[in-house]
Design an enzyme around this catalytic site. Structure first.
Site, mmCIF file in Angstrom:
data_model
loop_
_atom_site.group_PDB
_atom_site.id
_atom_site.type_symbol
_atom_site.label_atom_id
_atom_site.label_comp_id
_atom_site.label_asym_id
_atom_site.label_seq_id
_atom_site.Cartn_x
_atom_site.Cartn_y
_atom_site.Cartn_z
ATOM 1 N N LYS A 1 -6.564 2.968 -33.324
ATOM 2 C CA LYS A 1 -7.359 1.875 -33.905
ATOM 3 C C LYS A 1 -8.205 1.223 -32.813
ATOM 4 C CE LYS A 1 -3.695 -1.500 -33.194
ATOM 5 N NZ LYS A 1 -2.396 -1.957 -33.698
ATOM 6 N N ARG B 1 3.126 -10.680 -41.548
ATOM 7 C CA ARG B 1 1.784 -10.130 -41.571
ATOM 8 C C ARG B 1 1.733 -9.331 -42.856
ATOM 9 N NH1 ARG B 1 -0.664 -7.059 -36.259
ATOM 10 N NH2 ARG B 1 0.093 -5.173 -37.261
ATOM 11 N N TYR C 1 -26.184 -18.829 -14.275
ATOM 12 C CA TYR C 1 -26.395 -19.946 -15.210
ATOM 13 C C TYR C 1 -25.492 -21.143 -14.886
ATOM 14 C CZ TYR C 1 -28.763 -16.794 -18.534
ATOM 15 O OH TYR C 1 -29.617 -15.932 -19.153
ATOM 16 N N MET D 1 -24.854 -12.426 -20.381
ATOM 17 C CA MET D 1 -24.728 -11.518 -21.526
ATOM 18 C C MET D 1 -24.754 -10.056 -21.088
ATOM 19 S SD MET D 1 -26.963 -11.515 -25.033
ATOM 20 C CE MET D 1 -26.490 -13.155 -25.563
HETATM 21 C C1 LIG Z 1 -1.268 -1.609 -32.985
HETATM 22 C C2 LIG Z 1 -0.059 -1.191 -33.682
HETATM 23 C C3 LIG Z 1 0.863 -0.325 -33.068
HETATM 24 C C4 LIG Z 1 0.779 0.089 -31.617
HETATM 25 O O1 LIG Z 1 1.312 -0.931 -30.809
HETATM 26 P P1 LIG Z 1 1.395 -0.755 -29.219
HETATM 27 O O2 LIG Z 1 2.132 -1.947 -28.751
HETATM 28 O O3 LIG Z 1 -0.014 -0.740 -28.745
HETATM 29 O O4 LIG Z 1 2.059 0.535 -28.971
HETATM 30 C C5 LIG Z 1 1.915 0.136 -33.831
HETATM 31 N N1 LIG Z 1 2.056 -0.254 -35.116
HETATM 32 C C6 LIG Z 1 1.204 -1.089 -35.722
HETATM 33 C C7 LIG Z 1 1.436 -1.484 -37.133
HETATM 34 C C8 LIG Z 1 0.128 -1.611 -35.023
HETATM 35 O O5 LIG Z 1 -0.703 -2.464 -35.626
#
Ligand SMILES: *Cc1c(COP(=O)(O)O)cnc(C)c1O
Length: 377
Positions: free
Chosen positions: A34, A132, A269, A317
């Site tokens: 991801k 979550r 800046y 930037m």
């Molecule tokens: C991002 C994520 C992982 C991976 O977690 P790491 O700590 O990066 O290994 C595993 N499961 C879910 C549901 C996640 O959102």
């Protein structure tokens, strides 16, 4: 030749995969790619991983899943994040596995699968305490009944996610979540299901809690050669677990301009920093747009010619300035390392994270996906 780019150390990635697989023998190894593979480049990482024998990927959104499907026709691809209902058809058509956690999701998947006379493979995510995504334990039985009534759904997986497993000073909460998850697995069995993939282990769990591995492990940060927290690294070292993680990502740029400026000259800046002595300043074509955090203003360090060089004044930037006074010989277009090793020095994502009061995950995940990714063997 690029002006600012990300390098991927292919051998490091392959080595991390081997290391993590050895620690999770018996479970299917799923690469969490991801967030553009935590900023590394999703396609590049998935291709290397696939050559190293990885055939399961987890992504947050459907577009990423579809991109992977085009590359890997037979891989297991699980979307662990949210997919809008109007896109279920695409997922099911491409044999992408969906995460569901409510009656609406189950009914919708069933409707779409039925309309195309195909099977939809789903993973039920259980809420065990992260608050979550996931079905509450109290609602799990009803959800399983609904899945049992469906004719086109395959319960491919049962999953949950830990809220506090990186904080190893308090493993109690993770244990509580795991015992709830174990109850959820028992409930699925009672309902006559035997999901192929029982999964809850992220990196910290893979590294430290073998009991949680189930039949699939989800490796994110560790795959990229970084420790989830300094505490996990410490614990692994203390317990003498053989686990050598090698950072995969290096982030580099090149000097765009060099100038010598007198004492008192303000840099960047807001005039927030003034030279304490006559200094040589390098202008580098990287800024917060590229993902170089603005909180690194006046505290970040980059490596030039094997020396640590402080970021001077505010991160802009698209540019930063660095003090290269200590570097004896510098040339225009010489490489500057933002993350990585140069000579005896190393700038790590963890170091930048400390300076930004965040975690290494955020430092790397926010590297602009538009920057070129270069695989180095
Ligand atoms: C991002 C994520 C992982 C991976 O977690 P790491 O700590 O990066 O290994 C595993 N499961 C879910 C549901 C996640 O959102």
């Amino acid at each position: 030749m690029h002006r600012t780019w990300v390098e991927l150390d292919e051998q490091a990635l392959i080595s991390n995969i081997k290391t993590l697989r050895a620690l999770s023998e018996g479970a299917r190894f799923c690469a969490v790619v991801k967030a553009n593979a935590y900023g590394h480049g999703m396609k590049e990482v998935a291709q290397i991983a696939s050559r190293a024998g990885v055939s399961a990927f987890a992504v947050d959104e459907l577009d990423d899943a579809l991109e992977l499907r085009a590359l890997f026709p037979s891989a297991l691809i699980v979307v662990i994040g949210y997919v809008m209902f109007h896109r279920f058809a695409e997922a099911i058509r491409e044999n992408i596995e969906l995460t569901v956690y409510d009656r609406e999701g189950v009914l919708h998947a069933e409707t779409i699968a039925a309309s195309t006379a195909s099977a939809a493979r789903i993973h039920v995510k259980v809420e065990t305490g992260t608050s979550r995504q996931g079905v509450l334990m109290d609602d799990l039985d009803d959800l399983l009944l609904e899945i049992g009534r469906s004719k086109h759904l395959v319960l491919s997986g049962l999953s949950t996610h830990f809220a506090n497993i990186e904080d190893t000073a308090n493993p109690e909460y993770a244990s509580l979540q795991f015992s709830r998850f174990t109850e959820a697995v028992a409930a699925a069995t009672r309902h006559g299901f035997s999901p192929e993939f029982i999964h809850c282990a992220c990196s910290a769990a893979i590294l430290l809690f073998p009991d949680t591995h189930g039949t699939l492990v989800r490796a994110g940060i560790s795959l990229y050669g970084l420790w989830p927290t300094p505490m996990i690294e410490e614990l692994i070292r203390k317990q003498n677990i053989s686990c050598d993680l090698r950072p995969v990502l290096r982030w580099k740029t090149r000097i765009a301009q060099i100038k010598s400026l007198p004492t008192g000259t303000p840099i960047s800046y807001g005039l927030t920093e003034r030279l304490k002595q006559r200094s040589r300043i390098a202008v580098l074509p990287v800024g917060y747009w590229d993902g170089y955090d603005r909180r690194l203003s006046s505290v970040g360090e980059v490596l030039v010619g094997g020396h640590r060089c402080k970021v001077m004044g505010r991160v802009c930037m698209n540019m930063i300035m660095a003090d290269i006074s200590a570097v004896p010989k510098v040339e225009k277009e010489q490489v500057a390392t933002l993350i990585g090793v140069d000579g005896r020095h190393e700038v790590t994502a963890a170091e930048l994270a400390r300076k930004c009061q965040t975690i290494p995950y955020e430092i790397i995940a926010r590297i602009n996906p538009l920057l070129p990714r270069v695989i180095v063997g």
